[in-house]
Design a protein around this motif. Structure first.
Motif, mmCIF file in Angstrom:
data_model
loop_
_atom_site.group_PDB
_atom_site.id
_atom_site.type_symbol
_atom_site.label_atom_id
_atom_site.label_comp_id
_atom_site.label_asym_id
_atom_site.label_seq_id
_atom_site.Cartn_x
_atom_site.Cartn_y
_atom_site.Cartn_z
ATOM 1 N N ALA A 172 14.864 -96.159 36.258
ATOM 2 C CA ALA A 172 13.749 -95.286 36.624
ATOM 3 C C ALA A 172 14.279 -93.880 36.825
ATOM 4 O O ALA A 172 15.298 -93.684 37.485
ATOM 5 C CB ALA A 172 13.103 -95.793 37.908
ATOM 6 N N LEU A 222 8.008 -100.557 40.400
ATOM 7 C CA LEU A 222 9.213 -100.844 39.627
ATOM 8 C C LEU A 222 10.235 -101.602 40.476
ATOM 9 O O LEU A 222 10.874 -102.547 39.998
ATOM 10 C CB LEU A 222 9.832 -99.552 39.091
ATOM 11 N N THR A 228 16.267 -102.272 35.095
ATOM 12 C CA THR A 228 15.235 -101.286 34.849
ATOM 13 C C THR A 228 15.800 -99.947 35.302
ATOM 14 O O THR A 228 16.349 -99.848 36.393
ATOM 15 C CB THR A 228 13.965 -101.612 35.658
#
Length: 119
Positions: free
Chosen positions: A68, A30, A66
């Motif tokens: 996470a 990621l 993103t």
């Protein structure tokens, strides 16, 4: 069949929902794939983590970052490697480099500003 077609439309490095991190390797992927990645180290038993959950979900939905989520009980070694001493702890990465470390519940506006600053 339409569900599969719809899910294929969503293929990109950023997602509109937080990603549950499965392993250290998954987190590394990621971080490598995303320009800006906000990592939320949390625990199910943590009240402040639960308060922060809708905020990080909004960040995932409303920004290009993103998001996470790392459950410190599931991935204790990963939490230790990242120096997590309390939850919630948010780590913000830009181009794979750690740029911010925030401990405790954060305002949505603060997180949006940080994401945009590093994005």
């Amino acid at each position: 069949m339409s569900d599969a077609a719809e899910s294929n439309d969503d293929v990109s490095t950023s997602t509109t929902e937080p990603v549950h991190v499965e392993s250290a390797g998954h987190l590394q992927t990621l971080l490598t794939d995303g320009d800006v990645v906000l990592v939320d180290f949390h625990a199910d038993w943590c009240g402040p983590c639960q308060m922060l959950e809708p905020v990080v979900a909004d960040i995932a939905a409303e920004t290009d970052a993103t998001v996470a989520k790392v459950d410190i009980d599931e991935l204790q070694a990963l939490a230790q490697e990242n120096g997590i001493r309390g939850v919630p702890t948010l780590l913000l990465y830009a181009d794979g480099e750690l740029v911010e470390r925030l401990v405790g519940v954060q305002e949505k506006s603060t997180l949006v500003d940080l994401v945009e600053q590093h994005g």
